[in-house]
Enzyme design. Sequence first.
Site, PDB file in Angstrom:
ATOM      1  N   GLU A   1       0.809  -1.217   0.000  1.00 49.98           N
ATOM      2  CA  GLU A   1       0.000   0.000   0.000  1.00 49.98           C
ATOM      3  C   GLU A   1       0.845   1.271   0.000  1.00 49.98           C
ATOM      4  O   GLU A   1       0.429   2.307  -0.499  1.00 49.98           O
ATOM      5  CB  GLU A   1      -0.959   0.024   1.188  1.00 49.98           C
ATOM      6  CG  GLU A   1      -2.074  -1.021   1.119  1.00 49.98           C
ATOM      7  CD  GLU A   1      -1.674  -2.361   1.691  1.00 49.98           C
ATOM      8  OE1 GLU A   1      -0.477  -2.568   1.966  1.00 49.98           O
ATOM      9  OE2 GLU A   1      -2.561  -3.223   1.861  1.00 49.98           O
TER      10      GLU A   1
ATOM     11  N   PHE B   1     -11.062  -7.132  14.004  1.00 50.34           N
ATOM     12  CA  PHE B   1     -10.003  -7.575  13.099  1.00 50.34           C
ATOM     13  C   PHE B   1      -9.730  -6.483  12.065  1.00 50.34           C
ATOM     14  O   PHE B   1     -10.648  -5.956  11.446  1.00 50.34           O
ATOM     15  CB  PHE B   1     -10.418  -8.875  12.401  1.00 50.34           C
ATOM     16  CG  PHE B   1      -9.420  -9.343  11.384  1.00 50.34           C
ATOM     17  CD1 PHE B   1      -8.145  -9.732  11.772  1.00 50.34           C
ATOM     18  CD2 PHE B   1      -9.738  -9.348  10.029  1.00 50.34           C
ATOM     19  CE1 PHE B   1      -7.212 -10.136  10.830  1.00 50.34           C
ATOM     20  CE2 PHE B   1      -8.807  -9.760   9.091  1.00 50.34           C
ATOM     21  CZ  PHE B   1      -7.539 -10.145   9.490  1.00 50.34           C
ATOM     22  N   GLN B   2      -8.489  -6.137  11.898  1.00 50.47           N
ATOM     23  CA  GLN B   2      -8.034  -5.099  10.961  1.00 50.47           C
ATOM     24  C   GLN B   2      -8.704  -3.744  11.220  1.00 50.47           C
ATOM     25  O   GLN B   2      -8.963  -2.982  10.295  1.00 50.47           O
ATOM     26  CB  GLN B   2      -8.213  -5.539   9.501  1.00 50.47           C
ATOM     27  CG  GLN B   2      -7.252  -6.678   9.140  1.00 50.47           C
ATOM     28  CD  GLN B   2      -7.174  -6.958   7.652  1.00 50.47           C
ATOM     29  OE1 GLN B   2      -8.121  -6.715   6.925  1.00 50.47           O
ATOM     30  NE2 GLN B   2      -6.043  -7.484   7.207  1.00 50.47           N
TER      31      GLN B   2
ATOM     32  N   LYS C   1     -17.260  -0.394   6.011  1.00 46.20           N
ATOM     33  CA  LYS C   1     -17.737  -1.363   5.032  1.00 46.20           C
ATOM     34  C   LYS C   1     -19.255  -1.297   4.843  1.00 46.20           C
ATOM     35  O   LYS C   1     -19.750  -1.354   3.732  1.00 46.20           O
ATOM     36  CB  LYS C   1     -17.322  -2.765   5.506  1.00 46.20           C
ATOM     37  CG  LYS C   1     -17.553  -3.862   4.504  1.00 46.20           C
ATOM     38  CD  LYS C   1     -16.992  -5.184   5.034  1.00 46.20           C
ATOM     39  CE  LYS C   1     -17.094  -6.269   3.967  1.00 46.20           C
ATOM     40  NZ  LYS C   1     -16.492  -7.537   4.426  1.00 46.20           N
TER      41      LYS C   1
ATOM     42  N   MET D   1      24.271   8.344   2.009  1.00 42.83           N
ATOM     43  CA  MET D   1      24.251   9.634   2.701  1.00 42.83           C
ATOM     44  C   MET D   1      24.508   9.446   4.194  1.00 42.83           C
ATOM     45  O   MET D   1      25.186  10.263   4.828  1.00 42.83           O
ATOM     46  CB  MET D   1      22.920  10.347   2.458  1.00 42.83           C
ATOM     47  CG  MET D   1      22.863  11.752   3.039  1.00 42.83           C
ATOM     48  SD  MET D   1      24.136  12.843   2.367  1.00 42.83           S
ATOM     49  CE  MET D   1      23.279  13.561   0.952  1.00 42.83           C
TER      50      MET D   1
END
Lengths: 564, 192
Positions: free
Chosen positions: A50, A112-113, A162, A471
């Site tokens: 993502e 969940f999630q 949802k 760097m």
Amino acid sequence: MELTGAEIVCESLLKEGVEVIFGLPGGAVLPFYGALSGYPQLRHILVRHEQAAAMAADGYARATGKVGVCTATSGPGATNLATGIAGAMMDSVPMVAITGQVPRPAIGRDSFQETDITGITLPITKHNMLVLNVEDVAPAVKEAFHIARTGRPGPVLLDIPKDVLVGERWPFIWPDKVNLPGYNPPGEADAVQVSQACELINQAQRPVILAGHGILISHAYAELKELAEKAQIPVITTLLGIGSFPTGHLLHAGMPGMHGMAYASLAIDNADLLISLGMRFDDRVTGRLSDFAPNAKVVHVDVDPSEFHKNVRATVPVLGELKQVLGQMLPQVERKTHLDWLQHIDTLRAEHPSLHIRQTDELLPQYVLRQLSDITEGNAIIVTGVGQHQMWAAQHYAYKEPNTLLTSGGLGAMGFEVPAALGAKVGRPDKAVWSIAGDGGFQMTMCDLATAVENNIDVKFAILNNGTLGMVRQWQDFFYDKDYFATVYSGNPDFIKLAEAYGIPGIRVTDKTQVATSIRQAMATPGPVVLDFIVKQDEQVYPMIPAGESVNEMMEEPIPQRVM
Amino acid sequence: MNGNGNHHTIIALVQDKPGVLTRVAGLFRRRGFNISSLAVGNSEQPGLSRMTFVVDGDQYTVDQATKQLDKLIDVVKVANISDEEIVSRELALIKVKVTPATRGEILEMVHPFRAEIVDVGAQSMVIEVTGSGDKIQALYGLLEPFGVLELMRTGRVAMVRGQAEGRVSDDLIINYHGDGLKVNEAYEVGSY
């Protein structure tokens, strides 16, 4: 006709002129994907992580000036977007991120999630909204795009549960206008401020223009050029302002700051007036504030009033949209020649030739970028992450056009280059797009080579491979007694075999003489190509003004022998 | 008492939406500010609430925070009214221990503060007092020796005085030119 929330999102995206969405589905956002499959006008590009969706949307937005759109599911999908969103916030990039959320009854139950993504992204978005009713979906999308693209642009996140996406139906009614009483981005500037600013410009003996990202955002290149040429004022472009003024122009005076050209930083030091246009005096530009531009008054033009006096005190702040403000200023700015001053800058340029590449048979990373610049004639879109490769790309590529250097400036995110280049190429298929990475950054996002392959996105992926976090190693070299702890990448993969694993050509370059042919070969090959340049390891970026110090502490390249 | 030292009174007209308090509070938190008092309630306009903050910080930081506050989409208007002629009030409920011997004394003490006794029990009473923070503090100080069981204070609410033209607090737009900085004086960033 009544539509689901997900269908309303799709209809709203069409109304906003969206062409492409970068994303990766998951449980909570799946109803949106279910609707999206019925909207072929909305191209979906499936990423492998993502973070790449957000960064690709960012690259798309920077390359096109349109709003970039990304999407992810709840929980880890949403949190993976966060780095990409933060980058868009820091660099004022218009972006709309749409995340699925767990259904309303599940919110607050550690489902969940489930993550509180609006809470998480509060400080890294221009605005965000948790959309709790289906009837709010269309207005929320409209507001999100309006906020993202107007004023000082930035990312807006819409979190949609949802059951709002799929549970109920509602007629699709596209609102005529947004209802945002607290949001009124400025347009024209106050006439008094404009005339005060012009008075300072007309009086100045040693003025410089500091052109920032704002010039690109407001499409004010023509006005900037006219201002510079009319009053013969040298133009210094900040890292994000590169491309706002042609690199080859006689009045172009380089990039300032930590790794800017010495003559640019010295010109600021000697100036009696800074005309700061859409830039924010980042610490990488100013160094120690008390020693920055000690003799200069400051005209600061910005669309965001919180930038005035934030880091540098403005003598005259001018609040307004840059293109309009420059339009107001131009008639009041007098024609000047500033001959002595321009000659002085030429002298500085001659005495401090920051961009010369020393003669050697070794493969120097600077040389690769100079060759790329010459061969592409400065016409490619160059996309970088953060670090040495970024600074060399900023220094050694001769950018001609706006929005051709896309770089993670404010956030300084490694790995930005790969997905942002994908987004840029999707938005600008007419342009050659080069992702310039170090071997460190490349490994952060190289999983999205698959996205390039899957969608045949013709990006050339150049790796300036020095086997270290360059760097960071440079800082260890300069400031940490050469204690190269945790910066050596001894287990790098074979990037050519990696390219082959993805089914795309890989070219390894170990010798200076192969650079030009390999670049030409990549350009002649349709589709993505990986170029692995094995460059000299301990090459440092010069000049360097150490963090928190001033131009007086600038370190220039210690090697005396310089050749063009 | 306003505008003195590092005390700043800021009022904001905000959209009455979920999360607005978090946004506002987050802004102050990110700049290391302590909000010493906060009051929120409905305004005369439907859908809009008014907030009054009292924050501590130097002028530079308060100016930055005010401008950042104004950038929030849900914030309609912001004003730093510290240097204005304002009316401000706080309210406190003080539950103090009483005995038959002290009851009369406490009642007498409360009277000049124009405080009210709002609850009386066998061993305690609840006093309601309205006014400036100093006044509340003074009454608290007097009651403390009797044994304060509980103190509950609201944040300060503040309003700019109407003056002749009947102006309202929201008319004071924030000053984009104010900086709170002297020349070349800004917080120095460290080396990073």
